[in-house]
Design a protein around this motif. Structure first.
Motif, PDB file in Angstrom:
ATOM      1  N   ILE A 168      77.060  69.234   0.650  1.00 23.03           N
ATOM      2  CA  ILE A 168      78.169  68.607  -0.067  1.00 23.03           C
ATOM      3  C   ILE A 168      77.765  68.421  -1.518  1.00 23.03           C
ATOM      4  CG2 ILE A 168      79.707  66.604  -0.226  1.00 23.03           C
ATOM      5  CD1 ILE A 168      79.238  66.155   2.752  1.00 23.03           C
ATOM      6  N   MET A 169      78.682  68.799  -2.398  1.00 23.87           N
ATOM      7  CA  MET A 169      78.430  68.654  -3.821  1.00 23.87           C
ATOM      8  C   MET A 169      79.669  68.010  -4.445  1.00 23.87           C
ATOM      9  SD  MET A 169      77.657  71.687  -6.483  1.00 23.87           S
ATOM     10  CE  MET A 169      79.234  72.483  -6.248  1.00 23.87           C
ATOM     11  N   ILE A 170      79.466  66.931  -5.191  1.00 21.45           N
ATOM     12  CA  ILE A 170      80.592  66.253  -5.831  1.00 21.45           C
ATOM     13  C   ILE A 170      80.418  66.381  -7.338  1.00 21.45           C
ATOM     14  CG2 ILE A 170      81.801  64.054  -6.092  1.00 21.45           C
ATOM     15  CD1 ILE A 170      80.573  63.282  -3.341  1.00 21.45           C
ATOM     16  N   THR A 171      81.475  66.858  -7.995  1.00 19.52           N
ATOM     17  CA  THR A 171      81.404  66.948  -9.456  1.00 19.52           C
ATOM     18  C   THR A 171      82.465  66.036 -10.048  1.00 19.52           C
ATOM     19  OG1 THR A 171      83.072  68.648  -9.853  1.00 19.52           O
ATOM     20  CG2 THR A 171      80.875  69.405  -9.191  1.00 19.52           C
ATOM     21  N   ASP A 172      82.303  65.705 -11.319  1.00 23.99           N
ATOM     22  CA  ASP A 172      83.369  64.982 -11.997  1.00 23.99           C
ATOM     23  C   ASP A 172      84.445  65.991 -12.410  1.00 23.99           C
ATOM     24  OD1 ASP A 172      82.476  66.262 -14.251  1.00 23.99           O
ATOM     25  OD2 ASP A 172      81.547  64.498 -15.155  1.00 23.99           O
ATOM     26  N   ARG A 222      80.791  68.469 -13.909  1.00 29.66           N
ATOM     27  CA  ARG A 222      79.372  68.087 -13.925  1.00 29.66           C
ATOM     28  C   ARG A 222      79.008  67.488 -12.569  1.00 29.66           C
ATOM     29  NH1 ARG A 222      80.632  66.550 -19.397  1.00 29.66           N
ATOM     30  NH2 ARG A 222      81.627  64.764 -18.455  1.00 29.66           N
ATOM     31  N   ILE A 223      77.903  67.977 -12.001  1.00 32.41           N
ATOM     32  CA  ILE A 223      77.523  67.544 -10.653  1.00 32.41           C
ATOM     33  C   ILE A 223      77.120  66.072 -10.690  1.00 32.41           C
ATOM     34  CG2 ILE A 223      75.878  67.865  -8.779  1.00 32.41           C
ATOM     35  CD1 ILE A 223      75.771  70.837  -9.600  1.00 32.41           C
ATOM     36  N   GLN A 224      77.768  65.274  -9.806  1.00 29.93           N
ATOM     37  CA  GLN A 224      77.494  63.852  -9.744  1.00 29.93           C
ATOM     38  C   GLN A 224      76.607  63.504  -8.565  1.00 29.93           C
ATOM     39  OE1 GLN A 224      79.113  61.552 -12.118  1.00 29.93           O
ATOM     40  NE2 GLN A 224      79.106  63.592 -13.007  1.00 29.93           N
ATOM     41  N   SER A 225      76.756  64.265  -7.483  1.00 24.71           N
ATOM     42  CA  SER A 225      76.044  63.892  -6.275  1.00 24.71           C
ATOM     43  C   SER A 225      75.936  65.098  -5.347  1.00 24.71           C
ATOM     44  CB  SER A 225      76.826  62.763  -5.582  1.00 24.71           C
ATOM     45  OG  SER A 225      76.128  62.338  -4.451  1.00 24.71           O
ATOM     46  N   THR A 226      74.804  65.190  -4.654  1.00 28.81           N
ATOM     47  CA  THR A 226      74.643  66.228  -3.644  1.00 28.81           C
ATOM     48  C   THR A 226      73.934  65.599  -2.459  1.00 28.81           C
ATOM     49  OG1 THR A 226      72.500  66.901  -4.508  1.00 28.81           O
ATOM     50  CG2 THR A 226      74.413  68.075  -5.354  1.00 28.81           C
ATOM     51  N   ALA A 249      66.808  70.189  -5.541  1.00 29.36           N
ATOM     52  CA  ALA A 249      66.818  68.760  -5.244  1.00 29.36           C
ATOM     53  C   ALA A 249      67.963  68.108  -6.016  1.00 29.36           C
ATOM     54  CB  ALA A 249      65.494  68.129  -5.660  1.00 29.36           C
ATOM     55  N   ALA A 250      68.417  66.954  -5.504  1.00 27.91           N
ATOM     56  CA  ALA A 250      69.573  66.293  -6.106  1.00 27.91           C
ATOM     57  C   ALA A 250      69.357  66.041  -7.590  1.00 27.91           C
ATOM     58  CB  ALA A 250      69.849  64.980  -5.375  1.00 27.91           C
ATOM     59  N   ASP A 251      68.172  65.548  -7.973  1.00 29.16           N
ATOM     60  CA  ASP A 251      67.986  65.193  -9.383  1.00 29.16           C
ATOM     61  C   ASP A 251      67.844  66.430 -10.273  1.00 29.16           C
ATOM     62  OD1 ASP A 251      65.583  65.907  -8.409  1.00 29.16           O
ATOM     63  OD2 ASP A 251      64.490  64.116  -9.042  1.00 29.16           O
ATOM     64  N   GLN A 267      74.504  68.877 -14.083  1.00 32.37           N
ATOM     65  CA  GLN A 267      74.612  70.314 -14.362  1.00 32.37           C
ATOM     66  C   GLN A 267      75.970  70.843 -13.897  1.00 32.37           C
ATOM     67  OE1 GLN A 267      72.115  72.285 -15.626  1.00 32.37           O
ATOM     68  NE2 GLN A 267      70.194  71.825 -14.607  1.00 32.37           N
ATOM     69  N   ASN A 268      76.293  72.030 -14.381  1.00 35.48           N
ATOM     70  CA  ASN A 268      77.495  72.693 -13.897  1.00 35.48           C
ATOM     71  C   ASN A 268      77.119  73.543 -12.681  1.00 35.48           C
ATOM     72  OD1 ASN A 268      79.526  74.972 -13.773  1.00 35.48           O
ATOM     73  ND2 ASN A 268      80.419  73.655 -15.331  1.00 35.48           N
ATOM     74  N   PRO A 269      77.988  73.577 -11.649  1.00 36.35           N
ATOM     75  CA  PRO A 269      77.651  74.342 -10.437  1.00 36.35           C
ATOM     76  C   PRO A 269      77.401  75.821 -10.717  1.00 36.35           C
ATOM     77  CG  PRO A 269      79.543  72.933 -10.048  1.00 36.35           C
ATOM     78  CD  PRO A 269      79.255  72.849 -11.517  1.00 36.35           C
ATOM     79  N   ARG A 270      77.699  76.269 -11.937  1.00 35.13           N
ATOM     80  CA  ARG A 270      77.481  77.701 -12.156  1.00 35.13           C
ATOM     81  C   ARG A 270      75.998  78.077 -12.138  1.00 35.13           C
ATOM     82  NH1 ARG A 270      78.987  76.495 -17.685  1.00 35.13           N
ATOM     83  NH2 ARG A 270      81.146  76.596 -17.051  1.00 35.13           N
ATOM     84  N   ILE A 271      75.105  77.085 -12.116  1.00 33.06           N
ATOM     85  CA  ILE A 271      73.680  77.411 -11.931  1.00 33.06           C
ATOM     86  C   ILE A 271      73.438  78.084 -10.583  1.00 33.06           C
ATOM     87  CG2 ILE A 271      72.763  75.584 -13.437  1.00 33.06           C
ATOM     88  CD1 ILE A 271      72.162  74.029 -10.839  1.00 33.06           C
TER      89      ILE A 271
END
Lengths: 716, 137
Positions: free
Chosen positions: A360-364, A368-372, A383-385, A390-394
Motif C-alpha cells: 500500500i502506498m499513499i500519496t498526497d 508525493r509519497i506520504q506512507s507505505t 524502505a518507507a523512509d 518522493q514521487n512514485p515514478r521512482i
C-alpha cells in the motif's frame, strides 16, 4: 509581571504622554498668541516710526525758511509748533512696551538729535533777529556778514543733526521690518504645529471612542457575568465536578449529571470515589492535583461508573484551586468511550495496513509519497523512509509509454479509480509485474486529498502464465510437425507424381505411418501430463513386487531394444522388494526409462537393470552406455519437451515428455527420480520408492500411506 | 546456367520427414535441384559447391535457428545474394517484422500444400527477378 500590573503600567505611561501633549499644546498656543500681539504692536510701532519723518523734517525748516523770510517771530512760533508735533510723535513710541525689540539706543540718539536741533534752530532764529536788528540799525556790512556767517555755520550743524535723526528713524524702521518678518515665520510654524495637533487629537479621539465603547461592552458583560457563567458551566460538553479536600462532591454541572446518571442533590455529601470503578480508585488517589502539576492527576484515563453500575472509559483532569480561602478540586471529566472505539478501529486499520500482503502506498494530491506499508517494502525493496516525499515514478521501469500513464491519470481524474497490470522496477533494478489499484481519496467537499495505490506482485503468476503459453505454443508446434509430414506425404502420393519411383512412394508411406504413430504417442503423453498436473490421474495403490515388475517391463521392451541392436539385462532376482504403488504407472515409468536407454545406447550396447536397497527406499537403476547427459542439459532434463538434441527426437521417436511424466508419477508415489551420468561412459537413471511396511498390506494402510505420500510429495 | 530460370535451392530443415517431403515435392513437381540439409552446419558444408539460386529455410530449429542460419550463409559469397525464403508456422506480426529486418524476401506458411509449393517458389522467384535482381545466382 501579571496582567493587572501590565495594565497599570500602560495606563501610567499613557497618562504621562497625554499630560506632555497638553503642555506642549498650551505652550504652542501661548507662543502663537504672543507672536500675534507682538506682531500687531510692532506693526503699530512701525507706523509710529514712519510718523516721525514729517515732524522731523519740519524741525529742519526754520533754518532754511529764515533765510528767505525774516519774520523771526512767526518762525519762532512755527518752531514751537513743530517741536510740539515732534514730541507728540516721539512720545507715542514710548507707549509700545511689549515688543521684545530693544530700540532704547535709537530713542536716546533720537532725543539727543532732537535737543540739538531745537537749540540750533533757536540759535539760528536768534542770529536771524540779530542780523535784522543790525540791518535796521544800519550797521556796517561786516557786522551783518559776521552774523550771517555764524547763522550759516549753525545751519550746517543743524543739517548734521537732522541727518543723524533721519538715520535713527530709518534704522528703527529696518529693525522693525525684520522683526515683523521673523514673527510672521514663527507664527506660520506655530500654525503648522497646530494642524498636526488637530490631526493627532482627532485620531486619539477616535481611538478613545473605540476603547470606551469596548470598555462599556465589557462592563455590560461583567454585570451579567455570574449568571452567564452558570449557564456556560452547565452547557459545556465536558463534565465538571467540584470536590472538597476530603474528596466529597460539592457540585456537578449538567453534563456530569447526565454522564453519571445522578442529580446534584442525590450526590451531595458523597465521595468522588462513587463515580469511579473500584479497581480504578487507587489510580485516582495517587493523582496529584496541584495547579500546573504534570503528575498523574492531569489527563489520566480511568474507568468511570454510572449510577446503574455500568462502566465507561473516561478521561479525568483535576486542578486544585482556592476559593475564598478554602481549597477545592475542579475535575473535568470526559466520556471517551467513542474515542476509545475509534482508536480501536484505527488500531485495527493500522494492523491491517502493517500486515496485509498487498503493498500500500499513499500519496498526497501532488503525488508525493506520504506512507507505505511493510508489504510495499517487501515488494519494491524500498524502505518507507527511502520513498517518503518522493514521487512514485521512482518505481517506473520505462516499460510503459507516456500514453499509458496519460490514460491512467485520465481515468483517475474522471472516475477516481484505475486498475491494471503495470511493470515496475524494484530497488535492485529488477523489473516485476504488479496488479495495481489506484483510488483517489476525497474530503467532504469532494476535493482530492490523497491517492491510495494497492498493489500485489503478480510476477510469479505472469511467469506461470508465460510458461503455459509457451507450453501451448510448443504443443501446437509438436502436433503440427507430424501433421505437416502426414499431410505432405499423402498429398504427394495422391498426386501420383512419385508413382514412377516405388522407393519414393514407399518412403512417403513410411513417413505418413511413422508420423501418425508419433502423433498418437504425443497425444497420449500430453494427456498424461495434463491429467497428472490437474491431479485427475487415478492411482490404484496396491503392494507391488518391484522384482516382478522389472522382469515384466524388461521382457516387454526386449523386442524394441533388438530393433536398435541393444540388449537389456535384468539383475534383480527375488529379493522381495515390495513397495506400495500403481503397477500400470510404474510400468509406464520403466518403459520410458528403458526406451530412453535403448534410444541412446550404441549398437551392441547392453543396458543393465538392477534393484538395490537404499535406506528406507528400494532403488531401481537402469544403466546404459550411451553418450550421457551434457552438463548444460542436466537442469532441464525433467522439463517438458526437453531433449538434449532435438534432431534426435525424430530420429529416435521420442516426444520429449517421457521423463517429465515419469517424474510426475514417481513424485505422486512419494518417491524420487534422478540420474548419474559419466558422459561418454555410462548413464544411470534411477527411481526410489519407500520400502513397504507389513501393516501397509491392508487397504486401510494403503490409504493412510497415500495420504502421507501426498504430504511428502507436496513440497515438490 | 540461365540468367532467368531458378535451378538450385538450398533447403535447411531439421525435421527429417518434412525435409524429405519438401525435397521430393520441389524435385518432382518443380524439377528443381535441391540440396536438403538437416542443420546449419550441413548447409555450410555444401553451400559453396552447390552455389544456390535461392535459400529456403525453416525457422524453428534446435541449436542454430533459421535467422542465425541465414546470417551464417550470408557470409559465404555463394549465398550472399541469393533470395532467402522462410518456411515456417511462426508468422505473428513480431516474427514477420524480424524476418523483414533480416532481409528475408518472402515467407511460406506451414502447413503448406506440397503440390502447390513449387509453384509458390516459382512465383517468388519471378517476383524477385522483376524487382530488378538480374544478377541472381
Amino acid at each position: 509581571m501579571n496582567k493587572e500590573e501590565r495594565h497599570t503600567l500602560a495606563y501610567g505611561v499613557a497618562g504621562l504622554l497625554i499630560l506632555a501633549f497638553f503642555v506642549w499644546t498650551f505652550n504652542l498656543l501661548f507662543s502663537i498668541q504672543d507672536h500675534w500681539s507682538e506682531s500687531n504692536d510692532v506693526t503699530a510701532m512701525d507706523k509710529d516710526v514712519h510718523a516721525l519723518f514729517d515732524p522731523w523734517r519740519n524741525l529742519n525748516r526754520p533754518g532754511n525758511d529764515v533765510l528767505e523770510n525774516y519774520e523771526v517771530a512767526a518762525q519762532n512760533k512755527a518752531l514751537g509748533r513743530y517741536l510740539q508735533e515732534y514730541r507728540q510723535a516721539r512720545g507715542r513710541l514710548d507707549m509700545h512696551g511689549r515688543s521684545q525689540v530693544d530700540l532704547s539706543d535709537y530713542y536716546r540718539g533720537m532725543d539727543a538729535a532732537a535737543e540739538e536741533m531745537e537749540s540750533l534752530a533757536k540759535r539760528v532764529l536768534e542770529l536771524a533777529e540779530e542780523r535784522e536788528s543790525l540791518r535796521l540799525a544800519g550797521a556796517d556790512a561786516v557786522s551783518i556778514s559776521a552774523a550771517e556767517t555764524e547763522a550759516a555755520t549753525t545751519m550746517a550743524r543743524m543739517d548734521q543733526a537732522f541727518q543723524s535723526g533721519l538715520d535713527m528713524i530709518a534704522g528703527m524702521d529696518q529693525i522693525l521690518d525684520q522683526r515683523l518678518l521673523d514673527l510672521d515665520a514663527a507664527r506660520r510654524a506655530g500654525v503648522g504645529s497646530l494642524y498636526l495637533i488637530v490631526i493627532v487629537a482627532l485620531f486619539s479621539s477616535a481611538l478613545s471612542l473605540v476603547l470606551l465603547r469596548r470598555t462599556s461592552v465589557q462592563g455590560a458583560a461583567l454585570r451579567s457575568g455570574s449568571e452567564r457563567l452558570n449557564a456556560i458551566v452547565d452547557n459545556v460538553v465536558d463534565g465538571i465536578v467540584t470536590v472538597d479536600e476530603s474528596g466529597t462532591i460539592e457540585s456537578l454541572n449538567r453534563t456530569a449529571e447526565d454522564m453519571f446518571g445522578y442529580s446534584s442533590d442525590s450526590l451531595s455529601g458523597q465521595k468522588f470515589h462513587s463515580l469511579i470503578q473500584p479497581e480504578s480508585r487507587a489510580l485516582y488517589d495517587a493523582a496529584d492535583f496541584q495547579p500546573g502539576s504534570q503528575a498523574a492527576g492531569r489527563n489520566s484515563e480511568l474507568t468511570g461508573m454510572r449510577r446503574d453500575g455500568t462502566l465507561f472509559s473516561m478521561e479525568l483532569e483535576g486542578t486544585r484551586i482556592s476559593v475564598e480561602g478554602s481549597p477545592i478540586i475542579i475535575h473535568i471529566v470526559r466520556d471517551i468511550t467513542e474515542r476509545k472505539r475509534s482508536e480501536k478501529r484505527l488500531q485495527l486499520a493500522a494492523t491491517v495496513f502493517e500486515n496485509t500482503s498487498e503493498g500500500i502506498m499513499i500519496t498526497d494530491r501532488d503525488g508525493r509519497i506520504q506512507s507505505t506499508n511493510p508489504a510495499f517494502t517487501a515488494i519494491t525493496g524500498f524502505a518507507a523512509d527511502e520513498v517518503l516525499g518522493q514521487n512514485p515514478r521512482i518505481l517506473q521501469s520505462g516499460m510503459q509509454t507516456r500514453d499509458f500513464y496519460d490514460a491512467m491519470w485520465k481515468s483517475i481524474d474522471i472516475t477516481g479509480h484505475w486498475h491494471g497490470e503495470i511493470v515496475n522496477r524494484r530497488k535492485n533494478g529488477e523489473a516485476y509485474t504488479q496488479w495495481l489499484n489506484i483510488n483517489a481519496v476525497r474530503d467532504g467537499s469532494g476535493q482530492v486529498t490523497h491517492y491510495v495505490g494497492v498493489t500485489f506482485d503478480i510476477s510469479d503468476l505472469k511467469a506461470s502464465e508465460r510458461m503455459k503459453d509457451e507450453f501451448i505454443a510448443t504443443v501446437s508446434h509438436e502436433l503440427r510437425t507430424p501433421l505437416t509430414s502426414i499431410h505432405g506425404s499423402l498429398s504427394l502420393l495422391d498426386s501420383g507424381v512419385p508413382a514412377k519411383s516405388p522407393e519414393k512412394s514407399m518412403e512417403l508411406i513410411r513417413i505418413a505411418k511413422n508420423n501418425s504413430q508419433r502423433l498418437v504417442r504425443l497425444i497420449d503423453d500430453i494427456l498424461s501430463i495434463a491429467k497428472i498436473e490437474s491431479e485427475k490421474m487415478k492411482f490404484h495403490l496396491r503392494p507391488v513386487d518391484l522384482g516382478e515388475l522389472v522382469m515384466d517391463a524388461v521382457e516387454a521392451n526386449q523386442e524394441y531394444a533388438k530393433q536398435f541392436g541393444v540388449q537389456i539385462q535384468a539383475e534383480t532376482g527375488s529379493i522381495g522388494a515390495r513397495v506400495l504403488g500403481d503397477k500400470d504407472r510404474l510400468v509406464q515409468v520403466l518403459t520410458n526409462l528403458l526406451s530412453n536407454a535403448v534410444k541412446h545406447s550404441p549398437e551392441d550396447g547392453v543396458i543393465g537393470v538392477g534393484i538395490v536397497r537404499n535406506e528406507g527406499y528400494w532403488r531401481v537403476k537402469i544403466t546404459d552406455t550411451g553418450p550421457g547427459i551434457p552438463d548444460s542439459f542436466r537442469g532441464e532434463i525433467f522439463k517438458k519437451f526437453a531433449q538434449a538434441d532435438a534432431t534426435d527426437r525424430r530420429k529416435r521417436g521420442g516426444t520429449g515428455l517421457g521423463l517429465s511424466i515419469s517424474k510426475a508419477i514417481i513424485d505422486r508415489l512419494g518417491g524420487r527420480i534422478g540420474f548419474e551420468s559419466d558422459p561418454g561412459i555410462s548413464t544411470c537413471f534411477y527411481f526410489d520408492l519407500p520400502v513397504m511396511q507389513q501393516h501397509w498390506s491392508t487397504e486401510a494402510g494403503a490409504q493412510r500411506i497415500m495420504t502421507s505420500v501426498e504430504i511428502a510429495a507436496r513440497p515438490e | 546456367m540461365s540468367d532467368e530460370a531458378l535451378q538450385r535451392i538450398l533447403y535447411v530443415e531439421d525435421d527429417a520427414d518434412i525435409r524429405k517431403i519438401v525435397a521430393m515435392s520441389l524435385e518432382m513437381v518443380g524439377e528443381y535441384s535441391v540440396a536438403a540439409c538437416g542443420s546449419c552446419a550441413d548447409a555450410l558444408e555444401v553451400v559453396d559447391d552447390f552455389d544456390p539460386d535461392l535459400l529456403l529455410l525453416d525457422v524453428m530449429m534446435p541449436e542454430v535457428d533459421g535467422p542465425a542460419t541465414l546470417r551464417a550463409l550470408r557470409r559465404r559469397a555463394s549465398a550472399a545474394d541469393a533470395p532467402a525464403v522462410f518456411i515456417t508456422a511462426k508468422v505473428q506480426a513480431v516474427d514477420m517484422e524480424e524476418y523483414q529486418r533480416l532481409g528475408v524476401f518472402d515467407v511460406i506458411v506451414k502447413p503448406f500444400d506440397p503440390m502447390a509449393l513449387s509453384d509458390r517458389i516459382g512465383q517468388i522467384w519471378q517476383q524477385y527477378r522483376s524487382d530488378g535482381h538480374d544478377d541472381a545466382g
